[in-house]
Design a protein around this motif. Structure first.
Motif, PDB file in Angstrom:
ATOM      1  N   ALA A   1       0.831  -1.211   0.000  1.00 29.17           N
ATOM      2  CA  ALA A   1       0.000   0.000   0.000  1.00 29.17           C
ATOM      3  C   ALA A   1       0.864   1.259   0.000  1.00 29.17           C
ATOM      4  O   ALA A   1       0.554   2.249  -0.674  1.00 29.17           O
TER       5      ALA A   1
ATOM      6  N   HIS B   1       0.474   3.788  -3.027  1.00 27.16           N
ATOM      7  CA  HIS B   1      -0.276   5.009  -2.697  1.00 27.16           C
ATOM      8  C   HIS B   1       0.483   5.965  -1.769  1.00 27.16           C
ATOM      9  O   HIS B   1      -0.046   7.030  -1.429  1.00 27.16           O
TER      10      HIS B   1
ATOM     11  N   ASN C   1      -3.661  -1.626  -6.108  1.00 30.86           N
ATOM     12  CA  ASN C   1      -3.722  -0.823  -7.331  1.00 30.86           C
ATOM     13  C   ASN C   1      -5.039  -1.030  -8.078  1.00 30.86           C
ATOM     14  O   ASN C   1      -5.252  -0.435  -9.143  1.00 30.86           O
TER      15      ASN C   1
END
Length: 286
Positions: free
Chosen positions: A158, A162, A246
């Motif tokens: 993650a 992100h 994603n």
């Protein structure tokens, strides 16, 4: 009669000429460079396994999470090498596979709980004394460490996708590596997981005899895993979870079709093959 006994004891306690010629430092060097027997290596790993089985659950959990975070360094290093060499480099796979070793060096030398190491370490005590409590403790450790490893790899996946901490070309390379793994069928990932499980168990077996060559041993065999396109459940989980966060794959598909088959393959290679063979070669000597 007593005089003869005293002379004999004196001769036994007197160092031989070859021993006299060695200084204490040289004798220590000889002892240090002598190879360990299989039984000695087995005893070392057996003791480590017994200690691991007695560790508190919370200790196993946080060590496992840290291992999941640390093993993700392998995917990060591979992505960085891919991004800098470019897809057209003739030796891209062989060079980038060195990056795969980074996470394993970090985790193993930091003594963190990596699931595939435990396919041999905590199995040997159970093979030596197959009790109900032994099976329970092994299953408890496996469950905690596997869940913690997967938790750690999901967090790093993650962050990679992100978190905004990676250059765009590095993230693109990581996703390309992940997509390649995702193209394998469950049967292929299972079969390719067997050699990986065997190699990781072999690393655990070799480390007590490595004598300051631990990094080389780890790099050699983890490079072989990556270069041979074999599969490792924890490092591979980071790649698969990158696709999940994603938006390219569901968590159900990731766990059922990609992570579980590799898990089975690693267990077969580490426990079903290497641990059984390691135990079999010393069983009559114990």
């Amino acid at each position: 009669m007593s005089d003869e006994k005293a002379k004999r004891e004196s001769r036994e306690q007197t160092p031989s000429p070859s021993e006299k010629s060695l200084t204490s430092k040289e004798r220590d060097t000889v002892a240090e460079n002598s190879s360990l027997s299989s039984l000695t290596v087995y005893s070392i790993i057996l003791r480590e396994g017994e200690e691991e089985l007695e560790r508190p659950k919370i200790s196993l959990w946080w060590s496992g999470v840290a291992a999941g975070l640390g093993i993700s360094t392998s995917v990060l290093a591979e992505g960085i090498i891919h991004a800098n060499l470019g897809p057209d480099h003739p030796y891209l796979t062989l060079i980038a596979s060195l990056g795969y070793s980074f996470g394993f060096v970090l985790v193993i030398l930091s003594r963190l709980q990596l699931f595939t190491e435990n396919t041999i370490t905590v199995v040997l005590p159970v093979l030596a004394q197959p009790t109900r409590n032994g099976f329970y403790c092994s299953a408890r450790l496996w469950g905690i460490v596997l869940a913690a490893n997967l938790c750690g790899t999901f967090i790093t996946a993650a962050i990679f996708v992100h978190g905004g901490i990676l250059p765009a070309d590095t993230l693109t390379a990581i996703l390309e590596i992940s997509r390649h793994l995702a193209t394998l069928t469950p049967a292929e990932t299972l079969l390719r997981g067997i050699p990986s499980g065997f190699f990781i168990a072999a690393i655990v077996w070799m480390l007590p005899s490595a004598k300051r060559s631990e990094v080389l041993v780890i790099v050699m065999f983890t490079w072989l895993i990556a270069a041979g396109d074999f599969t490792h459940v924890i490092a591979g989980a980071n790649e698969i979870f990158a696709l999940v966060v994603n938006g390219e794959m569901t968590i159900f598909t990731a766990l059922l079709y990609h992570i579980s088959p590799v898990l089975i393959g690693n267990i077969i290679g580490g426990t079903g093959l290497f641990a059984m063979l390691a135990y079999g070669q010393v069983q009559e000597e114990m």
